[in-house]
Design an enzyme around this catalytic site. Structure first.
Site, short mmCIF file in Angstrom:
data_model
loop_
_atom_site.label_atom_id
_atom_site.label_comp_id
_atom_site.label_asym_id
_atom_site.label_seq_id
_atom_site.Cartn_x
_atom_site.Cartn_y
_atom_site.Cartn_z
N GLY A 194 0.85 -1.19 0.00
CA GLY A 194 0.00 0.00 0.00
C GLY A 194 0.88 1.23 0.00
O GLY A 194 2.05 1.18 -0.42
N GLU A 215 2.22 -8.60 -1.25
CA GLU A 215 0.90 -7.97 -1.21
C GLU A 215 -0.19 -9.04 -1.37
O GLU A 215 -0.18 -9.80 -2.34
CB GLU A 215 0.80 -6.92 -2.34
N VAL A 249 0.99 -13.59 3.57
CA VAL A 249 2.00 -14.05 4.53
C VAL A 249 1.34 -14.98 5.54
O VAL A 249 0.31 -14.64 6.13
CB VAL A 249 2.66 -12.84 5.22
N GLY A 282 -1.87 -1.54 6.96
CA GLY A 282 -2.96 -0.65 7.30
C GLY A 282 -2.87 -0.20 8.75
O GLY A 282 -1.97 -0.61 9.50
N HIS A 455 4.48 28.74 -19.46
CA HIS A 455 5.36 27.85 -20.22
C HIS A 455 6.82 28.18 -19.92
O HIS A 455 7.17 29.36 -19.90
CB HIS A 455 5.12 28.02 -21.72
P1 NAD Z 1 -2.77 0.67 3.03
O1 NAD Z 1 -4.17 0.36 3.33
O2 NAD Z 1 -2.45 1.76 2.09
O3 NAD Z 1 -2.04 -0.64 2.47
C1 NAD Z 1 -2.01 -1.85 3.16
C2 NAD Z 1 -1.79 -2.96 2.15
O4 NAD Z 1 -1.51 -4.15 2.86
C3 NAD Z 1 -3.02 -3.24 1.28
O5 NAD Z 1 -2.64 -3.21 -0.06
C4 NAD Z 1 -3.47 -4.61 1.74
O6 NAD Z 1 -4.03 -5.36 0.71
C5 NAD Z 1 -2.17 -5.23 2.21
N1 NAD Z 1 -2.33 -6.30 3.20
C6 NAD Z 1 -3.17 -6.35 4.25
N2 NAD Z 1 -2.99 -7.48 4.95
C7 NAD Z 1 -2.00 -8.17 4.33
C8 NAD Z 1 -1.34 -9.42 4.58
N3 NAD Z 1 -1.66 -10.18 5.63
N4 NAD Z 1 -0.35 -9.80 3.74
C9 NAD Z 1 0.00 -9.03 2.68
N5 NAD Z 1 -0.60 -7.84 2.39
C10 NAD Z 1 -1.57 -7.41 3.21
O7 NAD Z 1 -2.09 0.90 4.46
P2 NAD Z 1 -0.64 1.41 4.83
O8 NAD Z 1 0.25 1.41 3.64
O9 NAD Z 1 -0.26 0.65 6.04
O10 NAD Z 1 -0.93 2.91 5.22
C11 NAD Z 1 -1.79 3.22 6.35
C12 NAD Z 1 -2.48 4.53 6.16
O11 NAD Z 1 -1.56 5.59 6.21
C13 NAD Z 1 -3.20 4.58 4.84
O12 NAD Z 1 -4.57 4.68 5.09
C14 NAD Z 1 -2.71 5.80 4.16
O13 NAD Z 1 -3.75 6.63 3.76
C15 NAD Z 1 -1.87 6.52 5.20
N6 NAD Z 1 -0.64 6.98 4.52
C16 NAD Z 1 -0.76 7.94 3.56
C17 NAD Z 1 0.34 8.35 2.87
C18 NAD Z 1 0.20 9.40 1.82
O14 NAD Z 1 -0.83 10.06 1.79
N7 NAD Z 1 1.18 9.59 0.95
C19 NAD Z 1 1.58 7.78 3.12
C20 NAD Z 1 1.66 6.79 4.07
C21 NAD Z 1 0.54 6.40 4.78
#
Ligand code: NAD
Ligand code: FAD
Length: 480
Positions: A194, A215, A249, A282, A455
């Site tokens: 993510g 993922e 995982v 997450g 531009h």
């Molecule tokens: P995310 O929800 O973006 O991604 C989590 C990913 O983990 C998902 O793709 C999910 O399918 C995967 N996943 C879940 N369980 C799993 C498992 N057991 N095995 C493998 N994959 C699994 O969450 P995040 O990356 O932890 O980020 C958390 C929050 O922080 C997000 O809601 C995001 O909005 C925020 N954040 C935002 C930014 C930004 O705006 N640039 C940057 C970092 C974090």
């Protein structure tokens, strides 16, 4: 303020949702207190919550440092710049990052003082009748109670753990751990591709780690427009990020020197051996001990505090904002909710547009969007037109040697109202803001097409994509 209340407003939490709410309340003439318990590894209190201390800002500081290192390794030669000797000093990189967060955090202390906000360093708990019990961070101090005519809960979120890879913050870390590695791990497994996985994976990949992202979902970045997601995946693979989709995982074991991570994909059970694991699957709302057992505060099925459109909870004069309520876990969403609640309490007109919250992934290239994706428009049966422009045809992007990516404008087939803008490319986060404003004003693709863009600028790609909606892009062949 009635006689038996200490404050008009008591805010719990000083992240971007809570501290912004507190400042706006105070600006509106409300006597405001903020209770916060963030502490660093030395037990020191710093304002700014997750975002400032271990989130948005430190991650961007490291993304920036690692980008410089990457450019030095891969891009400077093209500019005719040759540097024979350079080295990586992780301690200095971390010190720079920490210095930035400390400066911004102490800036909030200054703002609190200037706005006469009473800061209570401690843990707050909502009790009956809008009373907040405070356990001070200074363990020698007495517990006490604050009373507020209004309460704003803004206690944020914390990293999710999974039984298959329990976080020990040494070998298996959460994002906070991965923001302060003292050396570059040779091999880094990231569970979850993510936003955090991609951003922090990019940092350590650029600094030399072999990064494998596991993922669980089959689809890459499912919330992004498919055009962006497929192009992003291509770039990340090219950069060396090993992204394995459909990889769930199942277990992990920590050996003397390495960690074995087992996962199941479509074909079979597999395993990898790495030096560090980052769990980025997450975040969950932080509601533990936030309210006393006899306080009947409703949570929704996801464990978030249940609120209406304007962040009102089921309890009178109790509001909740930021990561502890529904919607994307983003700093700017929380801040906007904080302002909306402050205006509500002050009796002003309230406004928040949950449909136009910009999203950005700060990778190379950046990915940014606002509004609906093409796949959502198709699903909702909304007729639309689309205009796409590649950065390869943008002069500024070429001059920067940053001409990967494209920009897509989606507008309603009949009204031409802009429905979504999706960008993968240089400074996508900055270009996007023009689109957010156009959409907030309910603008059309034609409105963008008729605006004059400087531009050479990267934003000209937005102009050209808007022109392309009507098959009249100038610097690309229109195929519509
Ligand atoms: P995310 O929800 O973006 O991604 C989590 C990913 O983990 C998902 O793709 C999910 O399918 C995967 N996943 C879940 N369980 C799993 C498992 N057991 N095995 C493998 N994959 C699994 O969450 P995040 O990356 O932890 O980020 C958390 C929050 O922080 C997000 O809601 C995001 O909005 C925020 N954040 C935002 C930014 C930004 O705006 N640039 C940057 C970092 C974090
Ligand atoms: P928080 O920032 O979590 O703040 C909550 C505060 O409340 C904390 O200080 C906490 O100590 C305090 N608290 C909790 N319970 C109590 C209690 N009972 N009493 C007193 N105080 C309490 N978002 C973006 O928009 N852009 C990004 O680039 C971005 N990058 C991120 C990178 C990472 C690595 C992470 C982890 C997150 C990132 N986010 C980003 C998400 C962003 O950090 C959160 O959406 C944002 O911080 C939420 O703000 P908040 O005020 O709701 O909560």
């Amino acid at each position: 303020m009635s006689d038996n209340k200490n404050y008009d407003v008591v805010v719990i939490g000083a992240g971007p949702a809570g501290y912004v709410a507190a400042i706006r309340c105070s600006q509106l003439g409300l006597k405001t207190a903020c209770v916060d318990n963030w502490q660093d590894e030395d037990g020191k209190h710093h304002l700014g919550g997750t975002c400032l201390n271990v989130g948005c800002i430190p991650s961007k500081a490291l993304l920036d440092s690692s980008e410089h290192y990457y450019q030095l390794n891969n891009e400077f030669a093209e500019h005719g710049i040759k540097i024979n000797q350079f080295s990586l000093n992780i301690a200095q990189m971390m010190a720079r990052k920490n210095n930035i967060t400390r400066q911004l955090s102490s800036g909030i202390n200054t703002l609190f003082a200037a706005n006469n906000i009473d800061l209570h360093s401690g843990t707050g708990q909502l009790q009956e009748n809008n009373r907040i019990a405070v356990i001070p961070m200074d363990s020698s101090a007495q517990h006490y109670v604050l009373e507020g005519e209004n309460i704003i809960l803004a206690t944020g979120s914390q990293a999710m753990d999974i039984p298959a890879a329990p976080i020990d913050n040494k070998n298996i870390v959460d994002s906070t751990g991965a923001l302060s590695f003292t050396e570059v791990p040779k091999r880094l497994a990231i569970i979850g591709a993510g936003v955090i996985g991609l951003e922090l994976g990019s940092v350590w990949n650029r600094l030399g780690s072999k990064v494998i992202l596991l993922e669980a979902q089959e689809e890459f970045l499912p919330i992004a427009d498919r055009l962006l997601a497929s192009e992003a995946l291509r770039h990340f693979n090219k950069q060396g990020l090993d992204i394995r989709l459909g990889a769930r995982v199942t277990s992990s074991s920590i050996g003397k020197k390495q960690i074995t991570v087992s996962y199941q994909d479509k074909q079979k059970q597999k395993r990898i051996v790495v030096d560090r694991v980052l769990v980025a699957v997450g975040r969950t709302p932080h509601t533990k001990n936030l309210f006393a057992a006899n306080v009947n505060l409703l949570l929704d099925e996801g464990g978030f505090i249940d609120v209406d459109k304007y962040c009102r909870t089921n309890l009178p004069d109790v509001y909740a904002v930021g990561d502890i309520v529904r919607g994307p876990m983003l700093a700017h969403k929380g801040s906007e909710e904080g302002i909306c609640v402050a205006e509500t309490i002050a009796g002003n007109k309230k406004h928040i547009n949950m449909n136009l919250i910009p999203a950005v992934v700060y990778t190379l290239p950046e990915i940014a969007w606002v509004g609906k994706t093409e796949q959502v428009l198709l699903k909702e049966d909304i007729p639309f037109k689309s205009g796409i422009f590649p950065f390869a045809a943008n002069g500024r992007a070429k001059a920067m040697s940053a001409d990967s990516g494209q920009l897509k404008v989606l507008s309603h087939a009949k009204t031409d109202k802009i429905l979504g803008v999706h960008i993968i490319g240089p400074f996508a986060s900055e270009i996007l803001q023009t689109a957010v404003i156009a959409m907030e004003f309910e603008g059309s693709a034609e409105d963008l097409a008729r605006s004059i863009f400087a531009h050479p600028s990267l934003s000209e790609a937005l102009h050209e994509a808007a022109l392309a909606v009507d098959n009249r892009a100038i610097h690309a062949i229109n195929r519509g």
